[in-house]
Design a protein around this motif. Structure first.
Motif, PDB file in Angstrom:
ATOM      1  N   LEU A 163       0.840  -1.192   0.000  1.00 25.62           N
ATOM      2  CA  LEU A 163       0.000   0.000   0.000  1.00 25.62           C
ATOM      3  C   LEU A 163       0.878   1.246   0.000  1.00 25.62           C
ATOM      4  O   LEU A 163       1.848   1.327   0.732  1.00 25.62           O
ATOM      5  CB  LEU A 163      -0.882   0.003   1.254  1.00 25.62           C
ATOM      6  N   ASN A 164       0.560   2.216  -0.832  1.00 23.14           N
ATOM      7  CA  ASN A 164       1.362   3.441  -0.874  1.00 23.14           C
ATOM      8  C   ASN A 164       0.500   4.691  -0.770  1.00 23.14           C
ATOM      9  O   ASN A 164       0.884   5.763  -1.210  1.00 23.14           O
ATOM     10  CB  ASN A 164       2.203   3.480  -2.152  1.00 23.14           C
ATOM     11  N   LYS A 165      -0.684   4.532  -0.199  1.00 21.05           N
ATOM     12  CA  LYS A 165      -1.531   5.699   0.034  1.00 21.05           C
ATOM     13  C   LYS A 165      -2.343   5.476   1.309  1.00 21.05           C
ATOM     14  O   LYS A 165      -2.578   4.345   1.735  1.00 21.05           O
ATOM     15  CB  LYS A 165      -2.460   5.958  -1.154  1.00 21.05           C
ATOM     16  N   THR A 166      -2.744   6.575   1.921  1.00 20.17           N
ATOM     17  CA  THR A 166      -3.485   6.517   3.170  1.00 20.17           C
ATOM     18  C   THR A 166      -4.854   5.882   2.941  1.00 20.17           C
ATOM     19  O   THR A 166      -5.492   6.086   1.907  1.00 20.17           O
ATOM     20  CB  THR A 166      -3.655   7.938   3.730  1.00 20.17           C
ATOM     21  N   LEU A 167      -5.295   5.102   3.907  1.00 19.66           N
ATOM     22  CA  LEU A 167      -6.614   4.464   3.809  1.00 19.66           C
ATOM     23  C   LEU A 167      -7.722   5.508   3.732  1.00 19.66           C
ATOM     24  O   LEU A 167      -7.686   6.538   4.404  1.00 19.66           O
ATOM     25  CB  LEU A 167      -6.853   3.571   5.024  1.00 19.66           C
ATOM     26  N   GLY A 190       9.200   4.281   2.430  1.00 19.19           N
ATOM     27  CA  GLY A 190       8.817   5.639   2.057  1.00 19.19           C
ATOM     28  C   GLY A 190       8.325   6.432   3.260  1.00 19.19           C
ATOM     29  O   GLY A 190       8.193   5.912   4.374  1.00 19.19           O
ATOM     30  N   LYS A 191       8.069   7.687   3.027  1.00 17.96           N
ATOM     31  CA  LYS A 191       7.654   8.602   4.088  1.00 17.96           C
ATOM     32  C   LYS A 191       6.310   8.179   4.663  1.00 17.96           C
ATOM     33  O   LYS A 191       5.334   8.012   3.934  1.00 17.96           O
ATOM     34  CB  LYS A 191       7.579  10.025   3.536  1.00 17.96           C
ATOM     35  N   GLU A 221      10.460  16.628   8.756  1.00 14.90           N
ATOM     36  CA  GLU A 221       9.115  16.254   9.180  1.00 14.90           C
ATOM     37  C   GLU A 221       9.007  14.779   9.532  1.00 14.90           C
ATOM     38  O   GLU A 221       8.120  14.383  10.288  1.00 14.90           O
ATOM     39  CB  GLU A 221       8.106  16.578   8.065  1.00 14.90           C
ATOM     40  N   SER A 222       9.864  13.958   8.965  1.00 17.87           N
ATOM     41  CA  SER A 222       9.753  12.521   9.187  1.00 17.87           C
ATOM     42  C   SER A 222      11.133  11.899   9.270  1.00 17.87           C
ATOM     43  O   SER A 222      12.130  12.470   8.809  1.00 17.87           O
ATOM     44  CB  SER A 222       8.975  11.866   8.039  1.00 17.87           C
ATOM     45  N   TRP A 223      11.180  10.695   9.832  1.00 22.92           N
ATOM     46  CA  TRP A 223      12.448   9.983   9.903  1.00 22.92           C
ATOM     47  C   TRP A 223      12.903   9.516   8.527  1.00 22.92           C
ATOM     48  O   TRP A 223      14.096   9.410   8.273  1.00 22.92           O
ATOM     49  CB  TRP A 223      12.335   8.808  10.875  1.00 22.92           C
ATOM     50  N   TRP A 224      11.978   9.241   7.645  1.00 19.84           N
ATOM     51  CA  TRP A 224      12.369   8.859   6.278  1.00 19.84           C
ATOM     52  C   TRP A 224      13.144  10.003   5.626  1.00 19.84           C
ATOM     53  O   TRP A 224      14.217   9.799   5.054  1.00 19.84           O
ATOM     54  CB  TRP A 224      11.148   8.491   5.446  1.00 19.84           C
TER      55      TRP A 224
END
Length: 498
Positions: free
Chosen positions: A134-138, A169-170, A385-388
């Motif tokens: 999955l590469n998008k928010t539910l 990914g982020k 903003e993120s660890w990625w």
């Protein structure tokens, strides 16, 4: 080192294995289900518990159906399968396993709308809705169903990856996927399991082997690699006859201040136990009594506002920063060392000085090692903003500056001048104590002094630092930095003897 794969690469590994083993895809699915069940039964051996298994209609759902069948054969009697029927499409292997479940007369219901999930009273939940890829928010029905499952506050086991979790990914700022107690992942951990944001998705994870083609996996072009114990064993060697203190190098630790002498003592102690032949601590004169009393094996170089290291080349390694302070004189000392063009290990306050004087970063000698925690890293290279994003910046900076960046966390990221990211798997929350970073700096210094490359010194130090802490955590709720320092030499001996 184990190559970590993206979701797309893992699908390629599945396809390659199916084509070249050869093995039918349904049989590979059965292997994955068996591996999952073996892990699950070690945790959940009480077969009287009720289990709800949520299955999407793709291969992750096919795994869930196979798991249900195997749990039945292993003594579980109260199993109910929920088919998540939000799509008209289904995979071939899902269809085959669905027929097997129908023949077994296992309880099964279809969920066409999230509102149909009512009065679920299972003790345990298995999430096999979407899995990895999955590469998008539910959104929509999937989001509603997942939120309904999360509200049940049941112990959830995720198959391969929690539904809604990005394998790489982020990660989104707000996670809206399944919140699992444990994820049982196939063949490789997901790259994002090593990022702090993953704690929202799964409390823990375990990797189980399913006999994918390892030679194919190891040949994949990926930037992320997991350090293994065998890597450490190859880098360590017993001490040879007729060697002496000069054989194992001279390390200089520039650390400590009036109220922070402990940092200098800890770093020096760690360097000593890591095996440096000679260790000199450059400390304020006020700390000489503490050093001579605590570490009589460590030599002292008294430091005042006029101190300059006249001949840095006499040391095989120079580490600077733990408890140093950020005053103007320490700035000048760091700047003079950088101008000498000798690789340095830079930690703590020396990193904070660099953060205030970014022009110095560009002048670092190749093969220098920076050891920042998250706040120190962001002071050096900007807010993230993120660890990625943070790890991507560390990769870019390590490559650009030709240095090693050891980005510290539960799983430490070692970013190399090649652009590769090595992930250290050792260490535990019991080590969340002051002074642990000072110990790591000292260990790195000890290995650099012994002529290990910057890369290998960072690998060895991170792994052994965490391994010592792991050993101590078996018998201690909290592990102190001093305990870890004392354990280092014993840990090295164990690894060499294997």
């Amino acid at each position: 080192m184990r190559t970590l794969l993206t979701s797309a690469q893992m699908r390629s590994a599945d396809q390659f294995t199916i084509a070249h083993k050869p093995i039918a895809s349904i049989d590979l699915m059965e292997k994955a289900a068996r591996a999952f069940v073996q892990s699950f039964l070690r945790d959940e051996f009480d077969t009287t518990k009720s289990v709800a298994i949520f299955c999407g209609k793709g291969n992750n759902g096919g795994d869930g159906l196979a798991i249900a069948h195997l749990l039945l054969t292993n003594g579980y009697v109260n199993i109910k399968i929920y088919i998540v029927n939000f799509s008209s499409r289904q995979s071939d292997d899902f269809a085959i396993n669905l027929q097997r479940i129908d023949e077994s007369r296992c309880k099964k219901v279809e969920i066409n709308q999230p509102s149909e999930l009512k009065n679920l009273k299972a003790d345990l939940i298995i999430d096999a809705i979407l899995g990895s890829g999955l590469n998008k928010t539910l959104t929509g029905h999937y989001e509603e169903l997942v939120q309904a499952i999360n509200k049940l506050n049941k112990k959830v086991y995720a198959v391969d990856a929690p539904t809604g979790f990005f394998a790489e990914g982020k990660l989104p700022k707000v996670y809206n996927g399944i919140k699992a107690y444990k994820t049982i992942s196939f063949q490789r951990p997901k790259i994002n399991f090593f990022f702090p944001e993953s704690a929202e998705a799964t409390e823990k994870f375990e990797v189980v082997e399913i006999d994918l083609d390892e030679s194919f996996i190891q040949k994949q072009d990926t930037g992320f690699y997991l350090i293994e114990e065998t890597d450490i064993e190859k880098l360590l060697h017993p001490r040879k006859l007729f060697s002496h203190k000069g054989t194992y190098g001279h390390a200089l630790i520039i650390a400590g201040n009036t109220n922070t002498m402990g940092a200098a003592l800890l770093s020096s102690m760690a360097c000593l136990h890591a095996g440096a032949g000679l260790t000199t601590a450059c400390i304020p004169a006020i700390g000489l009594t503490a050093l001579n009393t605590t570490l009589p094996e460590v030599m002292a170089l008294p430091r005042d506002e006029y101190t300059r290291i006249e001949n840095p080349k006499k040391y095989q390694c120079i580490a600077i920063g733990p408890g140093l302070g950020t005053d103007a004189e320490n700035e000048k000392l760091l700047e003079s060392l950088i101008q000498a063009k000798q690789p340095l290990i830079i930690d703590a306050d020396a990193l904070n000085i660099l953060g205030e004087k970014p022009d110095l970063i560009e002048k670092l000698a190749p093969n220098s090692i920076l050891t920042p925690h998250v706040k120190e890293f962001d002071r050096l290279f900007g807010e993230h903003e993120s660890w990625w994003d943070r790890v991507q910046s560390a990769r870019e900076q390590a490559k650009k500056l030709k240095i090693v960046i050891v980005l510290k966390n539960q799983y430490t990221f070692i970013c190399l001048p090649t652009g590769k990211v090595l992930i250290n798997p050792t260490g535990n929350p019991a080590m969340a104590q002051g002074g642990m970073g000072d110990i790591l700096t000292g260990i790195i210094a000890g290995f650099v002094a012994q002529q290990h490359s910057a890369t290998n010194a960072a690998i060895l130090a991170c792994y052994i630092h965490g391994k010592a802490g792991d050993h101590l955590a078996h018998n201690h709720f909290v592990v102190t930095a001093s305990q870890v320092a004392i354990r280092i030499s014993e840990e090295i001996k164990i690894l060499i003897s294997k």
